[in-house]
Design a protein around this motif. Structure first.
Motif, PDB file in Angstrom:
ATOM      1  N   ASN A  64     -23.475 -67.601  30.581  1.00 18.68           N
ATOM      2  CA  ASN A  64     -23.308 -67.136  29.198  1.00 18.68           C
ATOM      3  C   ASN A  64     -22.764 -68.236  28.297  1.00 18.68           C
ATOM      4  OD1 ASN A  64     -24.271 -64.621  29.644  1.00 18.68           O
ATOM      5  ND2 ASN A  64     -22.256 -63.692  30.020  1.00 18.68           N
ATOM      6  N   LYS A  67     -25.389 -70.617  27.440  1.00 19.21           N
ATOM      7  CA  LYS A  67     -26.278 -70.074  26.407  1.00 19.21           C
ATOM      8  C   LYS A  67     -25.675 -70.324  25.025  1.00 19.21           C
ATOM      9  CE  LYS A  67     -28.173 -66.170  27.864  1.00 19.21           C
ATOM     10  NZ  LYS A  67     -27.981 -64.722  28.084  1.00 19.21           N
ATOM     11  N   ARG A  68     -24.357 -70.067  24.920  1.00 19.66           N
ATOM     12  CA  ARG A  68     -23.691 -70.294  23.629  1.00 19.66           C
ATOM     13  C   ARG A  68     -23.708 -71.767  23.250  1.00 19.66           C
ATOM     14  NH1 ARG A  68     -18.329 -67.927  24.953  1.00 19.66           N
ATOM     15  NH2 ARG A  68     -17.614 -69.242  23.271  1.00 19.66           N
ATOM     16  N   GLN A  70     -25.996 -73.896  24.112  1.00 23.97           N
ATOM     17  CA  GLN A  70     -27.369 -74.163  23.663  1.00 23.97           C
ATOM     18  C   GLN A  70     -27.557 -73.733  22.217  1.00 23.97           C
ATOM     19  OE1 GLN A  70     -29.698 -72.097  26.544  1.00 23.97           O
ATOM     20  NE2 GLN A  70     -30.173 -73.973  27.664  1.00 23.97           N
ATOM     21  N   GLN A  71     -27.080 -72.500  21.917  1.00 26.80           N
ATOM     22  CA  GLN A  71     -27.251 -71.954  20.565  1.00 26.80           C
ATOM     23  C   GLN A  71     -26.496 -72.771  19.520  1.00 26.80           C
ATOM     24  OE1 GLN A  71     -25.916 -68.018  21.386  1.00 26.80           O
ATOM     25  NE2 GLN A  71     -27.922 -67.287  22.086  1.00 26.80           N
TER      26      GLN A  71
END
Ligand SMILES: [Zn+2]
Length: 414
Positions: A64, A67-68, A70-71
């Protein structure tokens, strides 16, 4: 049936994703530093290498968190994909050699059975063993519970001193050593245990050790977060478990849960108010059993100096943690002595990486007038579960730092 099966797969892969960590390398420079700070990752128990153009951060992230990352648009590189498996495999490969190397180590302390590290049960067995053997000479008390966790486990403390069964705080200054606020940092726990063995085994032959035990009361809380530690033991019995927080609901980071309110709630980065995050600070300062236990125990004592062992980074942090100001004129003289042999770097966490809110050191100093520092044991390659061959080496690197800390009390009164 198919739907049920599919649901099972989805649930399983979500669980799996949450438990999967990767070691990530981020090049930090002026252009992305703010963005990285905004992510509130657990930065203090990681490694950072300074270079002329910026810093290289190496930190373990959950799926998770990746993912953050990456964002956020910050670029990064995965350097170890499945970190738990990597740690467990390395431990198994090195275990026999590590055991052989320890044959003539001069201590009775042995490696544990969780990739070389003590299990929760072995922590208790070792405390009991030391109490039984050295209690006869009144050098150590029997273990005492300073509080129970959310899952009902005891948080244990022992005192080591001459006349340990007597309260000598009127004549002997008190110093404390804790480890494993973070459940995935067993290297700190082993380092503190090694020191306990060291001073008990050398009391009669080593003048320096004897002088300390005769003139100090030393308190040890080697496993502050037994619930989180037990969880790692359950999910990864051979070591490599990377759960960091306690096990109260989605888990709270005990080292973000200390007061005072103004630091816990300080208006900068350094902790998270999202219960899913690894730096979740809890609903209020001291909402957690672990921090309550430490607070209540400290209230009954007159502790002057404290070390909170963590991993990793080969660094010692001194307060403040929430801002880049040296909190006490004793920070630098003490940390310079502590690191004279192990060559750890040092600084405030804000200066070295990012500010931290609700951390133990700030509370110890602000509310208890106890100078408290955080040694982070091991390099980024050691990581959270260093090879068992490294356990005693890292512990030995910190013996002098621990002795220096006990001795430094005299300087506080000058
Ligand atoms: Zn830590």
């Amino acid at each position: 049936m198919y739907r049920l099966l599919l649901l099972g797969v989805v649930v399983f892969s979500c669980l799996f994703a949450e438990n999967r960590y990767s070691m990530v390398e981020i090049y930090v420079h002026e252009g992305n530093a703010e963005k990285i700070a905004d992510l509130s990752f657990s930065m203090e128990c990681t490694a950072h290498q300074h270079s002329r153009n910026g810093d290289i951060l190496r930190l373990p992230l959950t799926a998770n968190e990746m993912k953050r990352l990456q964002q956020s648009g910050v670029s990064y590189k995965v350097i170890i994909d499945d970190l738990s498996s990597f740690y467990a495999k390395r431990s198994q490969e090195d275990l026999e050699e590590a055991r052989n190397e320890l044959r003539d180590s001069g201590t009775e302390m042995k490696l544990g059975s969780m990739g070389g590290y003590f299990t929760v049960e072995e922590v208790i067995e070792n405390l009991d063993y030391l109490s039984e053997k050295y209690g006869k000479k009144d050098l150590i008390t029997i273990k005492k519970s300073i509080g129970k966790t959310a899952n009902g486990r005891d948080i244990y403390m022992v005192k080591i001193s001459d006349n340990a069964s007597q309260d000598e705080q009127k004549t002997e200054a008190q110093v404390m050593y804790t480890a494993a606020h973070h459940a995935c940092e067993p290297a700190g726990l082993m380092t503190v245990f090694y020191f306990m063995y060291y001073i008990l085994e050398n009391y009669e032959t080593d003048k320096r050790v004897r002088n300390i035990l005769d003139n100090r009361e030393l308190f040890f809380i080697p496993l502050v977060n037994p619930d989180g530690y037990a969880y790692n033991q359950e999910t990864n019995p051979n070591g490599g478990g990377l759960w960091r927080k306690n096990r109260n609901k989605t888990g709270v980071d005990p080292n973000r849960n200390y007061g005072p309110m103004k630091y816990w709630n300080f208006k900068n980065k350094g902790s998270s108010d999202d219960p899913e995050d690894s730096t979740y600070r809890g609903t209020q300062p001291f909402s957690e059993k672990e921090t309550q236990a430490i607070r209540n125990f400290v209230a009954t004592k007159n502790i002057r100096l404290n070390l909170n062992y963590h991993a990793f980074g080969n660094v010692v942090y001194y307060p403040w943690a929430h801002k880049d100001v040296i909190a006490s004129p004793h920070c630098l003289p003490l940390v310079e002595r502590m690191t004279r042999f192990n060559d750890y770097s040092y600084g405030s966490s804000d200066k070295m990486i990012y500010p931290i809110r609700g951390d133990a050191d700030d509370w110890f100093l602000e509310e208890q007038n106890i100078l408290s520092l955080t040694p982070e044991v091991g390099s980024w390659w050691d990581g959270f579960w260093p090879s068992p061959k490294r356990i005693f080496k890292m512990a030995k690197e910190n013996v002098d730092a621990n002795l220096v800390t006990a001795e430094y009390v005299d300087e506080l009164d000058k």
